[in-house]
Design a protein around this motif. Structure first.
Motif, PDB file in Angstrom:
ATOM      1  N   ILE A 135       0.856  -1.187   0.000  1.00  0.00           N
ATOM      2  CA  ILE A 135       0.000   0.000   0.000  1.00  0.00           C
ATOM      3  C   ILE A 135       0.893   1.237   0.000  1.00  0.00           C
ATOM      4  O   ILE A 135       2.105   1.155   0.219  1.00  0.00           O
ATOM      5  N   SER A 136       0.285   2.384  -0.252  1.00  0.00           N
ATOM      6  CA  SER A 136       1.054   3.624  -0.309  1.00  0.00           C
ATOM      7  C   SER A 136       1.561   3.999   1.084  1.00  0.00           C
ATOM      8  O   SER A 136       0.979   3.615   2.103  1.00  0.00           O
ATOM      9  N   ARG A 137       2.627   4.785   1.112  1.00  0.00           N
ATOM     10  CA  ARG A 137       3.194   5.209   2.383  1.00  0.00           C
ATOM     11  C   ARG A 137       2.218   6.095   3.161  1.00  0.00           C
ATOM     12  O   ARG A 137       2.174   6.051   4.393  1.00  0.00           O
ATOM     13  N   LYS A 138       1.424   6.865   2.445  1.00  0.00           N
ATOM     14  CA  LYS A 138       0.455   7.738   3.107  1.00  0.00           C
ATOM     15  C   LYS A 138      -0.602   6.915   3.849  1.00  0.00           C
ATOM     16  O   LYS A 138      -0.947   7.208   5.003  1.00  0.00           O
ATOM     17  N   THR A 139      -1.113   5.888   3.161  1.00  0.00           N
ATOM     18  CA  THR A 139      -2.100   5.009   3.796  1.00  0.00           C
ATOM     19  C   THR A 139      -1.477   4.260   4.965  1.00  0.00           C
ATOM     20  O   THR A 139      -2.083   4.129   6.038  1.00  0.00           O
ATOM     21  N   ALA A 140      -0.252   3.760   4.743  1.00  0.00           N
ATOM     22  CA  ALA A 140       0.445   3.022   5.801  1.00  0.00           C
ATOM     23  C   ALA A 140       0.690   3.905   7.018  1.00  0.00           C
ATOM     24  O   ALA A 140       0.592   3.449   8.163  1.00  0.00           O
ATOM     25  N   TRP A 141       0.986   5.185   6.775  1.00  0.00           N
ATOM     26  CA  TRP A 141       1.249   6.121   7.868  1.00  0.00           C
ATOM     27  C   TRP A 141       0.019   6.253   8.776  1.00  0.00           C
ATOM     28  O   TRP A 141       0.119   6.237  10.003  1.00  0.00           O
ATOM     29  N   GLY A 142      -1.166   6.354   8.162  1.00  0.00           N
ATOM     30  CA  GLY A 142      -2.402   6.453   8.935  1.00  0.00           C
ATOM     31  C   GLY A 142      -2.686   5.189   9.731  1.00  0.00           C
ATOM     32  O   GLY A 142      -3.104   5.248  10.898  1.00  0.00           O
ATOM     33  N   ILE A 143      -2.448   4.020   9.113  1.00  0.00           N
ATOM     34  CA  ILE A 143      -2.664   2.750   9.818  1.00  0.00           C
ATOM     35  C   ILE A 143      -1.686   2.620  10.983  1.00  0.00           C
ATOM     36  O   ILE A 143      -2.040   2.140  12.062  1.00  0.00           O
ATOM     37  N   ALA A 144      -0.446   3.081  10.789  1.00  0.00           N
ATOM     38  CA  ALA A 144       0.575   2.990  11.830  1.00  0.00           C
ATOM     39  C   ALA A 144       0.211   3.853  13.041  1.00  0.00           C
ATOM     40  O   ALA A 144       0.401   3.445  14.187  1.00  0.00           O
ATOM     41  N   ILE A 145      -0.319   5.032  12.780  1.00  0.00           N
ATOM     42  CA  ILE A 145      -0.749   5.909  13.885  1.00  0.00           C
ATOM     43  C   ILE A 145      -1.839   5.220  14.701  1.00  0.00           C
ATOM     44  O   ILE A 145      -1.825   5.236  15.938  1.00  0.00           O
ATOM     45  N   GLN A 146      -2.763   4.584  14.014  1.00  0.00           N
ATOM     46  CA  GLN A 146      -3.834   3.861  14.699  1.00  0.00           C
ATOM     47  C   GLN A 146      -3.272   2.693  15.505  1.00  0.00           C
ATOM     48  O   GLN A 146      -3.717   2.414  16.629  1.00  0.00           O
ATOM     49  N   ALA A 147      -2.269   1.996  14.950  1.00  0.00           N
ATOM     50  CA  ALA A 147      -1.650   0.861  15.646  1.00  0.00           C
ATOM     51  C   ALA A 147      -0.963   1.311  16.934  1.00  0.00           C
ATOM     52  O   ALA A 147      -1.050   0.644  17.972  1.00  0.00           O
ATOM     53  N   LEU A 148      -0.270   2.455  16.879  1.00  0.00           N
ATOM     54  CA  LEU A 148       0.383   2.986  18.084  1.00  0.00           C
ATOM     55  C   LEU A 148      -0.649   3.388  19.125  1.00  0.00           C
ATOM     56  O   LEU A 148      -0.427   3.235  20.333  1.00  0.00           O
ATOM     57  N   GLU A 149      -1.784   3.896  18.664  1.00  0.00           N
ATOM     58  CA  GLU A 149      -2.847   4.269  19.589  1.00  0.00           C
ATOM     59  C   GLU A 149      -3.444   3.037  20.252  1.00  0.00           C
ATOM     60  O   GLU A 149      -3.761   3.044  21.446  1.00  0.00           O
ATOM     61  N   GLY A 152      -1.739   1.787  23.321  1.00  0.00           N
ATOM     62  CA  GLY A 152      -1.782   2.656  24.483  1.00  0.00           C
ATOM     63  C   GLY A 152      -0.761   3.762  24.518  1.00  0.00           C
ATOM     64  O   GLY A 152      -0.462   4.300  25.597  1.00  0.00           O
ATOM     65  N   LEU A 153      -0.225   4.169  23.374  1.00  0.00           N
ATOM     66  CA  LEU A 153       0.746   5.263  23.340  1.00  0.00           C
ATOM     67  C   LEU A 153       0.018   6.591  23.126  1.00  0.00           C
ATOM     68  O   LEU A 153      -0.783   6.718  22.197  1.00  0.00           O
ATOM     69  N   ASP A 154       0.323   7.564  23.975  1.00  0.00           N
ATOM     70  CA  ASP A 154      -0.288   8.884  23.848  1.00  0.00           C
ATOM     71  C   ASP A 154       0.402   9.682  22.750  1.00  0.00           C
ATOM     72  O   ASP A 154       1.612   9.594  22.565  1.00  0.00           O
ATOM     73  N   GLY A 155      -0.390  10.478  22.032  1.00  0.00           N
ATOM     74  CA  GLY A 155       0.161  11.307  20.972  1.00  0.00           C
ATOM     75  C   GLY A 155       0.869  10.518  19.894  1.00  0.00           C
ATOM     76  O   GLY A 155       2.019  10.824  19.561  1.00  0.00           O
ATOM     77  N   PRO A 156       0.233   9.490  19.321  1.00  0.00           N
ATOM     78  CA  PRO A 156       0.919   8.631  18.341  1.00  0.00           C
ATOM     79  C   PRO A 156       1.402   9.372  17.102  1.00  0.00           C
ATOM     80  O   PRO A 156       2.456   9.036  16.554  1.00  0.00           O
ATOM     81  N   ALA A 157       0.661  10.387  16.648  1.00  0.00           N
ATOM     82  CA  ALA A 157       1.089  11.138  15.464  1.00  0.00           C
ATOM     83  C   ALA A 157       2.418  11.841  15.715  1.00  0.00           C
ATOM     84  O   ALA A 157       3.287  11.902  14.840  1.00  0.00           O
ATOM     85  N   ARG A 158       2.585  12.355  16.929  1.00  0.00           N
ATOM     86  CA  ARG A 158       3.845  13.022  17.286  1.00  0.00           C
ATOM     87  C   ARG A 158       4.977  12.004  17.428  1.00  0.00           C
ATOM     88  O   ARG A 158       6.111  12.239  16.994  1.00  0.00           O
ATOM     89  N   LEU A 159       4.664  10.840  18.030  1.00  0.00           N
ATOM     90  CA  LEU A 159       5.694   9.825  18.251  1.00  0.00           C
ATOM     91  C   LEU A 159       6.241   9.256  16.945  1.00  0.00           C
ATOM     92  O   LEU A 159       7.371   8.763  16.911  1.00  0.00           O
ATOM     93  N   MET A 160       5.454   9.307  15.882  1.00  0.00           N
ATOM     94  CA  MET A 160       5.901   8.764  14.592  1.00  0.00           C
ATOM     95  C   MET A 160       7.189   9.432  14.116  1.00  0.00           C
ATOM     96  O   MET A 160       7.983   8.833  13.392  1.00  0.00           O
TER      97      MET A 160
END
Length: 564
Positions: A135-149, A152-160
């Protein structure tokens, strides 16, 4: 063999069937059998715990399932590992690569060495998505943020955008779990995933794995030498010794009705109850104070401007700490990583510069002493470090290590020196015949005994033991704890025992101090702290301890296991 589609499986079918697996390694000493005829089945939605000491073959067994053993020196001699109709042991690398990280995920013991320090968290989390789903990196990026959430990680978008070193140990392990789970695998292999974590973070990781398992019905292989952890998470248990599965059964059967002698010894080695020889409370008076620490502050001045942050960062590692240690007692010091335990110990040893406060040993103020005076003061103050291999000089023999310490106070003849070294080794339960060996020729438990012998060489009054058993297997840990208790009794030693393992501290300490964010938040008799904790942080620590409920018969039956 025809592959069985995953969607057609039912709970009556095993996800993974391992049959008669044997693995050996070729070494200079000859052929070493690491796994000897292992067989087991793994069911959907269940957790299989594999327990045993270091060298029992637990990790080798798991690594072989994913083709992570290098051949040579590793040789898979016989056996099968059937997953979805495929034998994982004979699959070509390109097909195994499509399963690894996709249908079978793995969480390793040390996330810091498993994560790439040069890549951001985001780039590493999206890698299995991009590889297996295309899949595209953009789509993967969104799925990864959800996975970090989800982990139980707070602020997953920032942690990326952060790097591994900017995260705590527990956060890094959550990232590893997110990576292992991101492709929704059918099997998760967790190899000692909580060994390096504090008790509260460990409890969170165990609960996280159980929650993800319930939601996604995955099967888990959980490897550990910590029986408390296995009791908390496993449905079924395999006990391994010297490469062989010596006992198997439900978790309840293994812990309540163990049949094999090795299993009984493992269970009997768990620290339970309280210190066998209690310190006399009558000895606690101002005339019997050996060490007094008053209003101690040890702060670190940092600079993280490389990442564009605050350039004037002050970390208050020890913040206005006061306490006293009485002659002949053992004071336990507990708390999570970063609470200031080790910094406090090193400050007392004058290995770190303190900012404020006083440290008085035998009515002598240690802060401000010159090098010669401090050397004299340290005759009565010694430290046992967490990692004996890092604290012993690998280039000199054990004889030279101990002889150097013995001759600090008095010059000896060669004959007297050899006798003194031999006596020290006998004192800590080691053979004097091994005196001319090097540190790498000893086991971890033996090296820790050598480190203890070196601390005893100058006949100190106070020993600071900083996590001396945290890296040891349960049976070796039990031996070292008994050795320390015996030495305290025979030599009249006073000890500060630092650990994040509350069960160990309860067994060792007369009084216990609880540290949190650089401060001592609770200090009392050990049983009072454990049975009637006052501070909320102490209550949180105690509630997170993984408990093994043993039968009285097992508790009272501890037989000797010789170190290999």
């Amino acid at each position: 063999m025809r592959s069985i589609p995953a969607r057609q499986r039912t709970d009556s079918l095993s996800l993974l069937t391992v049959n008669n697996l044997s693995i050996s390694f070729q070494s200079r000493a000859g052929r070493i059998i690491a796994v000897d005829g292992a067989s087991f089945e793994l069911e959907p939605g269940k957790t299989l715990g594999i327990v045993g000491e270091s060298g029992s073959g637990k990790s080798v067994l798991c690594y072989s399932l994913l083709g992570l053993l290098r051949s040579p020196p590793a040789i898979i001699e016989k056996g099968t590992a059937l997953f979805d109709g495929m034998d994982l042991l004979t699959l070509p690398e390109h097909r195994l690569r499509m399963i690894r990280g996709n249908r079978i995920g793995m969480v390793f013991q040390d996330p810091m060495t498993s994560l790439n320090p040069y890549l951001s968290i985001g780039k590493q989390v999206i890698e299995p998505l991009c590889l297996h789903r295309q899949i595209s990196r953009k789509t993967a990026w969104g799925i990864a943020i959800q996975a970090l959430e989800e982990v139980g990680l707070d602020g997953p978008a920032r942690l990326m955008n952060n790097y591994p070193h900017q995260l705590s140990g527990g956060m890094r392990q959550r990232v590893m779990i997110a990576m292992a789970m991101i492709n929704k695998p059918e099997i998760l292999i967790a190899d000692e995933p909580t060994t390096a974590l504090d008790v509260t973070i460990q409890a969170q990781i165990l609960e996280l794995i159980k929650e993800l398992q319930r939601e996604k019905n995955i099967a888990v292989i959980f490897v550990s030498h910590d029986l408390g952890v296995i009791a908390r998470i496993a449905d079924h248990v395999l006990v391994m010794q010297h490469g062989r599965i010596v006992e198997r059964g439900s978790a309840n059967d293994i812990f309540q009705h163990p049949r094999h002698a090795y299993t009984r010894n493992l269970l009997a080695s768990i620290p339970t109850g309280t210190k066998p020889h209690k310190y006399d409370p009558a000895g606690r008076n101002q005339h019997n104070v050996l060490l007094s620490v008053q209003h101690l502050k040890t702060w670190y001045d940092g600079d993280n401007s490389f990442f564009g942050g605050n350039t004037d960062l002050t970390v208050k590692a020890v913040d206005n700490v006061s306490f006293e240690v009485y002659r002949g007692e053992t004071l336990g010091l507990v708390g999570e990583s970063g609470s200031g335990k080790s910094t406090l110990g090193r400050s007392i040893m004058q290995l770190l510069d303190i900012k404020e406060g006083t440290i008085t040993l035998n009515n002598q103020e240690l802060a401000g002493l010159g090098p010669r005076q401090l050397k004299q003061a340290r005759y009565n103050l010694q430290m046992i470090f967490q990692d004996p291999y890092a604290s012993l000089n690998p280039r000199i023999t054990i004889f030279d290590t101990l002889a150097e310490a013995l001759q600090i106070r008095n010059s000896m003849s060669d004959r007297d020196l050899l006798a003194a070294v031999s006596s020290l080794l006998n004192d800590v339960g080691l053979e004097p015949a091994h005196v001319y060996k090097y540190p790498h020729e000893f086991s971890g438990g033996q090296r820790q005994r050598i480190a203890i012998a070196r601390a005893l060489a100058v006949k100190p009054q106070l020993i600071i033991a900083d996590e001396p058993v945290s890296a040891l297997d349960v049976t070796i840990q039990s031996q070292i704890l008994e050795l320390l208790l015996d030495l305290v009794r025979r030599h009249g030693l006073t000890m500060i025992f630092i650990s994040h393992d509350l069960s160990v501290v309860r067994y060792m300490a007369d009084r216990t101090a609880v540290m949190y964010r650089g401060r001592i938040v609770e200090l009392d008799h050990t049983e009072t702290v454990f049975n009637h904790p006052k501070h909320p942080y102490t209550q949180t620590l105690l509630s997170a301890i993984p408990v093994v409920k043993l039968t009285r018969k097992i508790e009272n039956k501890a037989t000797e296991i010789t170190e290999k």
